[in-house]
Structures are given as C-alpha cells and as structure tokens.
Design an enzyme around this catalytic site. Structure first.
Site, PDB file in Angstrom:
ATOM      1  N   ARG A  29       0.833  -1.008   0.053  1.00  0.00           N
ATOM      2  CA  ARG A  29      -0.045  -0.078  -0.084  1.00  0.00           C
ATOM      3  C   ARG A  29       0.824   1.203   0.001  1.00  0.00           C
ATOM      4  NH1 ARG A  29      -2.917  -2.486   4.590  1.00  0.00           N
ATOM      5  NH2 ARG A  29      -4.398  -3.817   3.798  1.00  0.00           N
ATOM      6  N   ASP A 130     -11.099   4.986  16.985  1.00  0.00           N
ATOM      7  CA  ASP A 130     -10.522   4.983  15.497  1.00  0.00           C
ATOM      8  C   ASP A 130      -9.223   5.702  15.401  1.00  0.00           C
ATOM      9  OD1 ASP A 130     -11.366   3.431  12.836  1.00  0.00           O
ATOM     10  OD2 ASP A 130      -9.841   5.072  12.454  1.00  0.00           O
TER      11      ASP A 130
END
Length: 257
Positions: A29, A130
C-alpha cells in the site's frame, strides 16, 4: 532509508506504530502511494508526510481502509439483536459497549439504534474509537451516502434518518448516544468493564502475534460475561486458549467465573 527504518521514523515522529501490521500488505500500500506521487524513496516520502497534512491524511486513509456501513452483514447483526443483546440486557440494565476501529461510525450507531429499540430507558455507554481523526470527525457529523445505509430496513431508515438528496442525516438522539475518541489499538491502553466489544474486519490486517495480543487484551477489557463480536472475514481459532467461550459464529464470551 529502508522500509524498517521508515516504520521506526513514522512511530518516532507521528506516534503511529506500524510493526503490528502484516508487512507485505502494508508495504504494498505504501509503495503504491510513493509510486503515484513519484517520490524517489522512503526518506523523501517521510519528509513529504512531515510537511503536507493532506498527504499525511492520504497515508492514514491508505493504511487503515475506512470502509463501513450500517448493520454490515445483516444476518449477523440479527443475531446480535435477537440473542446477544437481550442476553446481556437480562443481566445488566445499562450496557457498556466499545466499537474499536469504528471508521466513520456506522457500526456504533447501529448498536445505538438496537439499544434504543431494545432498552430505551437504559443509560448505556457506547465508546467508539479509531486511529483516524478525519474519520472520527465524519462520524460525529453523522451524514452518510446511500451505500452506507443499504442494509438499513425501510422502517429504520424512515425513523432514524433524514434524507437530503443523496445523503442521509442520522437522528440527533442516536448521535448523542455514542462517544467518539482517537485510539490506537497497537499502542494505547484499553479501558475495562465492557459488556460488548465490537472489532470487526480490522484484526485481519495485523500479524498473527499482534492478533493474539489484541484478543488477549480484548478479553481483559471485557466484564465477566461480556461478549466480543468479530468480523465475518475473521476467525478466532485459539479462543479456548485465550479463555473465551464460543457463543455463536463471530461471538465469543468471557466466562462469568
């Protein structure tokens, strides 16, 4: 600068711990971002991340993959609604819930909707965390595209959302049931006493050792009798060794004693 040094520098400069991620996927990625930006090497990319907040956000988005929707895997959420939550509510008037790696909020809001229907008089605590602050900001706004609400029943869509064009605005009452904050699963401490922890379709991106450590910490974060709810793409093969009892596929309970 090699990839290992890049990861160390990201941790030192930004506090983001990358060693727990599966390296081939993570490197693929990051390398794709570097290629798209035509940056010559990791050192130059690190400088860019330090200087450009937009590129830093792009980096976070790439490694965290914030994809979520309301009542994701409806057949599994149906089990949560009809079996798991009623069982917990039979023993606890007020539930303490944690949605870990909540992305932009559909998962904890789905739980809030269920608790509003099953136990509206309860004073429930729903924590949602998160690593991505932009995702958390979006969660607090509570505005979603049609893709995110495709599994919501027409009755709930009418009751809990206001539609404006292609966007769906979540009811304020449901928004106020959830507390959002930033949290890094790989380095920050866990709270305790949760009756339900949801961590779905996230752990698969981590190494096996990191997965086992996270499950061990989730076990400790649960109250006795509490339930861990994992993703449809995940399996907890060593649940007995970790102390869990399997309630149903994707649901694992910490024993009462």
């Amino acid at each position: 600068m090699d990839f290992a040094e890049f990861k160390r520098e990201v941790h030192r400069r930004f506090g983001l711990y990358l060693d727990g991620y599966k390296e081939p996927q993570l490197k693929r990625r990051i390398d794709s971002l570097i290629s798209l930006l035509q940056v010559p090497d990791y050192a130059a990319y690190l400088r860019l991340l330090s200087q450009d907040s937009q590129q830093w956000q792009r980096f976070i988005d790439k490694i965290t993959i914030n994809v979520s929707e309301f009542f994701r895997n409806p057949e599994i959420f149906a089990r949560l609604e009809k079996e798991v939550l009623p069982s917990l509510l039979a023993r606890h008037r007020n539930l303490k819930v944690w949605s870990a790696a909540c992305a932009d909020g559909p998962e904890p809001y789905s739980v809030a909707i269920l608790l509003n229907e099953l136990a509206p008089a309860g004073r429930h605590q729903i924590d949602a965390t998160d690593i991505d602050t932009s995702a958390l900001d979006a969660a607090r706004r509570g505005v979603y595209p049609s893709r995110a609400v495709q599994a919501v029943t027409p009755e709930r869509l009418e009751r809990y959302f206001r539609r404006e064009g292609d966007h769906f605005y979540l009811q304020e009452k449901i928004k106020h049931m959830v507390n959002f904050r930033r949290h890094d699963l790989l380095k920050d401490p866990f709270d305790s006493g949760y009756h339900l922890i949801l961590c779905r379709n996230v752990v698969i991106y981590f190494t096996t050792a990191t997965q086992n450590e996270l499950y061990r910490r989730f076990y400790q974060a649960l109250a006795p009798g509490g339930v861990l709810f994992i993703g449809a793409t995940e399996s907890l093969f060593q649940y007995r060794e970790l102390g869990f009892m399997k309630v149903a596929p994707w649901f694992y309970r910490r024993p009462e004693v």
